[in-house]
Motif scaffolding. Structure first.
Motif, short mmCIF file in Angstrom:
data_model
loop_
_atom_site.label_atom_id
_atom_site.label_comp_id
_atom_site.label_asym_id
_atom_site.label_seq_id
_atom_site.Cartn_x
_atom_site.Cartn_y
_atom_site.Cartn_z
N ILE A 212 -2.58 0.29 -14.37
CA ILE A 212 -3.58 0.56 -14.81
C ILE A 212 -3.72 2.23 -14.25
O ILE A 212 -2.34 2.41 -13.59
N LYS A 213 -4.57 2.82 -13.91
CA LYS A 213 -4.85 4.33 -13.63
C LYS A 213 -3.68 4.05 -12.19
O LYS A 213 -2.71 5.43 -12.15
N THR A 214 -3.49 4.29 -11.56
CA THR A 214 -2.31 4.48 -10.31
C THR A 214 -1.12 3.97 -10.60
O THR A 214 -0.24 4.87 -10.19
N LEU B 228 1.48 6.43 -10.80
CA LEU B 228 3.50 6.24 -9.89
C LEU B 228 4.08 6.11 -10.68
O LEU B 228 5.52 6.77 -10.73
N MET B 229 4.41 6.23 -11.96
CA MET B 229 5.66 5.84 -12.90
C MET B 229 5.73 7.69 -13.51
O MET B 229 6.83 7.65 -13.48
#
Length: 106
Positions: free
Chosen positions: A2-4, A8-9
């Motif tokens: 997912i976008k979050t 974070l990556m």
């Protein structure tokens, strides 16, 4: 992912996206060191090295251990060490392509 998770990556990978930070990681790859020892290894300025150490610590790549009046920095764990080794392995395979790549010129 997912976008979050992707955001974070990307934030995590920024820890590896600077020449000085890579040099710091390589400097402490095999043994913990103080800021002064890292500054000496890199022939850098303490304020600059300290800022990069804070970034690496914030990204979770390194840890600091109080040793008397000094803080000794080391890689967070064996997985970070393995990741650095893997970067070297992959880099050896693709370095010619990277050298020819015109998409990411500094």
């Amino acid at each position: 992912m997912i976008k979050t998770d992707v955001d974070l990556m990307v934030k995590f990978l920024r820890g590896f996206s600077d020449k000085t930070r890579i040099q710091i990681l390589e400097s402490i790859k095999d043994q913990e060191k103080t800021v002064s020892e890292i500054v000496e290894d890199l022939n850098g300025k303490q304020s600059n090295i300290s800022q990069h150490l804070a970034c690496l610590k914030g990204c979770g790549l390194i840890v600091g251990r109080q040793d008397g009046k000094f803080i000794k920095y080391s890689l967070r764990n064996q997985q970070v060490r393995d990741l650095l080794t893997m970067f070297h392995t992959v880099f050896e395979e693709v370095q010619t392509d990277i050298a020819c790549c015109e998409n990411h010129i500094e």
